[in-house]
Design a protein around this motif. Structure first.
Motif, short mmCIF file in Angstrom:
data_model
loop_
_atom_site.label_atom_id
_atom_site.label_comp_id
_atom_site.label_asym_id
_atom_site.label_seq_id
_atom_site.Cartn_x
_atom_site.Cartn_y
_atom_site.Cartn_z
N ARG A 349 -19.57 42.62 17.38
CA ARG A 349 -21.02 42.49 17.16
C ARG A 349 -21.22 41.47 16.04
O ARG A 349 -20.69 41.63 14.95
CB ARG A 349 -21.64 43.82 16.75
CG ARG A 349 -21.70 44.85 17.87
CD ARG A 349 -22.55 46.04 17.45
NE ARG A 349 -22.02 46.68 16.25
CZ ARG A 349 -22.72 47.55 15.51
NH1 ARG A 349 -23.96 47.84 15.83
NH2 ARG A 349 -22.16 48.11 14.46
N LEU A 350 -21.96 40.44 16.32
CA LEU A 350 -22.20 39.39 15.33
C LEU A 350 -23.52 39.62 14.61
O LEU A 350 -24.51 40.03 15.23
CB LEU A 350 -22.22 38.01 16.00
CG LEU A 350 -20.89 37.53 16.60
CD1 LEU A 350 -21.10 36.18 17.27
CD2 LEU A 350 -19.82 37.42 15.52
N ALA A 351 -23.52 39.37 13.31
CA ALA A 351 -24.77 39.43 12.56
C ALA A 351 -25.59 38.18 12.85
O ALA A 351 -25.04 37.11 13.11
CB ALA A 351 -24.46 39.52 11.06
N PRO A 352 -26.89 38.30 12.82
CA PRO A 352 -27.73 37.10 13.03
C PRO A 352 -27.54 36.11 11.90
O PRO A 352 -27.02 36.43 10.83
CB PRO A 352 -29.16 37.67 13.04
CG PRO A 352 -29.06 38.97 12.30
CD PRO A 352 -27.70 39.51 12.60
N GLU A 353 -27.94 34.89 12.15
CA GLU A 353 -27.81 33.85 11.13
C GLU A 353 -28.60 34.22 9.88
O GLU A 353 -29.64 34.86 9.94
CB GLU A 353 -28.33 32.52 11.66
CG GLU A 353 -27.46 31.87 12.70
CD GLU A 353 -28.00 30.52 13.10
OE1 GLU A 353 -27.52 29.50 12.55
OE2 GLU A 353 -28.91 30.48 13.95
N GLY A 354 -28.06 33.79 8.75
CA GLY A 354 -28.74 34.04 7.49
C GLY A 354 -29.01 32.74 6.76
O GLY A 354 -28.89 31.65 7.33
N PRO A 355 -29.35 32.82 5.49
CA PRO A 355 -29.63 31.61 4.71
C PRO A 355 -28.40 30.70 4.62
O PRO A 355 -27.28 31.18 4.41
CB PRO A 355 -30.01 32.16 3.32
CG PRO A 355 -30.36 33.60 3.56
CD PRO A 355 -29.54 34.05 4.71
N GLU A 356 -28.59 29.42 4.79
CA GLU A 356 -27.48 28.48 4.74
C GLU A 356 -26.80 28.46 3.37
O GLU A 356 -25.57 28.38 3.31
CB GLU A 356 -27.97 27.08 5.12
CG GLU A 356 -26.87 26.02 5.18
CD GLU A 356 -25.80 26.29 6.23
OE1 GLU A 356 -24.75 25.64 6.18
OE2 GLU A 356 -26.03 27.16 7.11
N ARG A 446 -20.18 36.17 9.37
CA ARG A 446 -21.27 36.93 8.76
C ARG A 446 -21.30 38.36 9.33
O ARG A 446 -21.26 38.56 10.54
CB ARG A 446 -22.61 36.23 9.00
CG ARG A 446 -23.73 36.75 8.12
CD ARG A 446 -24.93 35.80 8.14
NE ARG A 446 -25.89 36.19 7.12
CZ ARG A 446 -26.90 37.01 7.32
NH1 ARG A 446 -27.10 37.51 8.53
NH2 ARG A 446 -27.72 37.34 6.34
N GLY A 447 -21.38 39.33 8.44
CA GLY A 447 -21.45 40.72 8.87
C GLY A 447 -20.12 41.42 9.06
O GLY A 447 -20.09 42.61 9.35
N GLU A 448 -19.00 40.71 8.86
CA GLU A 448 -17.68 41.32 9.05
C GLU A 448 -17.21 41.93 7.73
O GLU A 448 -16.29 41.44 7.06
CB GLU A 448 -16.68 40.27 9.54
CG GLU A 448 -17.02 39.68 10.91
CD GLU A 448 -16.90 40.71 12.02
OE1 GLU A 448 -15.79 40.97 12.50
OE2 GLU A 448 -17.95 41.26 12.42
N ALA A 449 -17.85 43.05 7.35
CA ALA A 449 -17.54 43.70 6.07
C ALA A 449 -16.10 44.17 6.01
O ALA A 449 -15.51 44.26 4.92
CB ALA A 449 -18.49 44.86 5.84
N TRP A 450 -15.50 44.48 7.16
CA TRP A 450 -14.12 44.95 7.16
C TRP A 450 -13.17 43.90 6.61
O TRP A 450 -12.13 44.26 6.03
CB TRP A 450 -13.69 45.36 8.58
CG TRP A 450 -13.52 44.23 9.54
CD1 TRP A 450 -14.48 43.68 10.33
CD2 TRP A 450 -12.32 43.49 9.80
NE1 TRP A 450 -13.95 42.66 11.08
CE2 TRP A 450 -12.62 42.52 10.78
CE3 TRP A 450 -11.02 43.56 9.31
CZ2 TRP A 450 -11.67 41.63 11.27
CZ3 TRP A 450 -10.06 42.68 9.80
CH2 TRP A 450 -10.40 41.72 10.77
#
Length: 512
Positions: A349-356, A446-450
């Motif tokens: 599951r990918l996190a949506p884009e965030g601030p550059e 992005r979003g891969e906290a593991w």
């Protein structure tokens, strides 16, 4: 170059070479390497690029492409683009606009190409001159060809949802986002399924998935490391150690008052490294292999391919440690099962884009972690060589207050005994370093906290025992410990920079 060098170093390169010249230099370098089969594979594998899903295959103006994602460049960049782009995950290169005066330039670019080359001609003369040399011609009013000038990954992936649509990026997209943009779009457009959970494993070992075997190896390495630490803090020597040396712990202490502490410092550091490997393998199993990331299996495989053969260091040291051997015999078949089993289809599951700016800070942190992993690998290689040859470094002998010859006089087997611990630590450090370096290079999303927790746990297990044990035995030579301090600063800074990026919230559900 990958994003983790492109973004952090682009300002420096622009200051030294100039903005335009630095961009052309980077493109020419990629073209020079990517034009060779070995170089293209090196870029593709080294940057973590994998084969796109079949769903993204299609055609552009009747020309089949492996992925409906490409780049549109002017004739002046055609030659470099055709050679540099394929290893980055590009499926087609469009050259536009092309006039009759540009025909020769495009013909040279088309020679020996490895992906389709299409042209948007300005006049019939240009089309007639290039028809025998290119794969097809596009037009400005083709509704199935979408040109993007915005580096938004989400917008490009959404355009690829239409089966017949081809997305072509303008050069400015790569300038702004970096060469990893194509991979990010491909992953965002890849259909995924829910990740398996524990109840899906079952009770039949013959049907256990690869990630479960990999997890067992990780837990086994953690347990072995904790066991080694318990032995070191307790009896220090087991029966087979005493039998090999023909000496008790008290006799070793009587021979040199610092010797037992020195053995403990080597073994605690080794135990911490084993726990670090266990943390890395556990993270790769649960966060990577279980969720279908193809690079996670490769990280696991390459690390284990370095770590397990270090058992055979005994051929040089002459000391075979039964517990080390038994651990290897138990874990190696599980390791083989983990890398031989068919990996899962995409289940991430990918996190949506965030601030550059957030992404760019994370890329700087990524670069620090990769450099740390590379430094640890070099350190592990040096420790292995020292352990298999001279055994001691000058600061070791200064701490012990003796010489190698004196120790050999005390017991001819004593130096070989120390060599086994030292060389084994070097091999384990190389295995951990490869996992750290490649996990940082390939798993930064992005979003891969593991990824954050895996690297943080490995750093804590590897660095903290080393610092504590050196302080406890008063072996505090700064030069000796400088690599440890440097690794702590680099790792801590890198993870802090990347934390907001890696902890971003992922999508609520997988992409269908």
């Amino acid at each position: 170059m990958p994003d983790w060098t492109y973004q952090p170093l682009r300002g420096l390169a622009a200051a030294v070479l100039g903005r335009r010249r630095s961009q052309r230099t980077a493109l020419r370098l990629l073209a020079s390497i990517g034009s060779r089969p070995t170089g293209a594979r090196l870029i593709a594998r080294g940057f973590g690029h994998r084969h796109p899903p079949e769903r993204l295959a299609g055609e552009v103006v009747g020309v089949p492409v492996t992925v409906r994602l490409g780049i549109s460049v002017p004739p002046s960049l055609a030659r470099e683009a055709v050679r540099a782009m394929p290893p980055l995950g590009v499926g087609v290169v469009e050259v536009a606009p092309v006039s009759a005066a540009d025909a020769e330039t495009v013909r040279e670019a088309a020679a020996n190409r490895s992906i389709p080359l299409v042209v948007r001609a300005c006049d019939p003369e240009a089309e007639a001159a290039l028809k025998p040399h290119v794969d097809g011609f596009t037009s400005s009013d083709n509704p199935h060809v979408v040109h993007v000038a915005d580096p938004s990954v989400t917008a490009a992936a959404a355009a690829l949802e239409e089966p017949g649509t081809v997305v072509l990026a303008r050069p400015g997209v790569l300038v702004a986002a970096g060469p990893g943009w194509f991979q990010r779009v491909t992953e965002a457009a890849t259909p995924t399924a829910p990740a398996p959970v524990l109840r899906d494993v079952g009770r039949d070992p013959r049907r256990w998935p690869a990630w479960w075997w990999a997890l067992l190896v990780g837990l086994g390495m953690t347990g072995a490391g904790l066991g080694a630490a318990a032995i070191t803090l307790g009896p220090v020597l087991l029966w087979y150690d005493r039998d090999y040396l023909g000496m008790t712990l008290h006799e070793l202490h009587a021979a040199n008052h610092h010797l037992v502490h020195f053995l403990q410092h080597d073994r605690i550091t080794m135990a911490g490294t084993m726990v670090a490997i266990g943390a890395l393998y556990t993270g790769l199993a649960v966060g990577g292999i279980r969720r279908g990331w193809p690079w996670a299996r490769e990280v696991y495989l390459l690390s284990g391919a370095i770590g397990f053969p270090t058992l055979f260091y005994f051929l040089a040291t002459g000391f075979v440690e039964p517990l080390h051997t038994a651990t290897t015999i138990v874990l190696f078949p599980m390791f083989v099962a983990a890398v031989r089993r068919t990996p899962h289809a995409p289940r991430w599951r990918l996190a949506p884009e965030g601030p550059e700016p957030e992404r760019r800070r994370a890329l700087a942190g990524q670069l620090l972690l990769i450099v740390t992993g590379a430094g640890l690998f070099v350190g592990g290689a040096v420790i292995s060589v020292v352990g298999l040859t001279g055994v001691f470094v000058p600061t070791d002998l200064a701490f012990l207050g003796t010489s190698t010859q004196t120790l050999e006089t005390v017991n001819p087997r004593l130096v070989a005994f120390v060599a086994h611990d030292r060389a084994g630590f070097g091999g384990a450090l190389m295995a951990a370093a490869v996992a750290i370096m490649l996990l940082s290079a390939w798993g930064w999303r992005r979003g891969e906290a593991w990824v954050f927790w895996t690297l943080a746990a490995a750093a804590a297990a590897g660095f903290l025992p080393a610092v504590v044990v050196h302080g406890a035995i008063h072996y505090t030579d700064f030069i000796h410990l400088a690599p440890v301090y440097f690794g702590i600063v680099m790792t801590g800074t890198g993870l802090l920079l990347a934390r907001p990026y890696l902890f971003a919230k992922a999508s609520a559900r997988p992409k269908d």
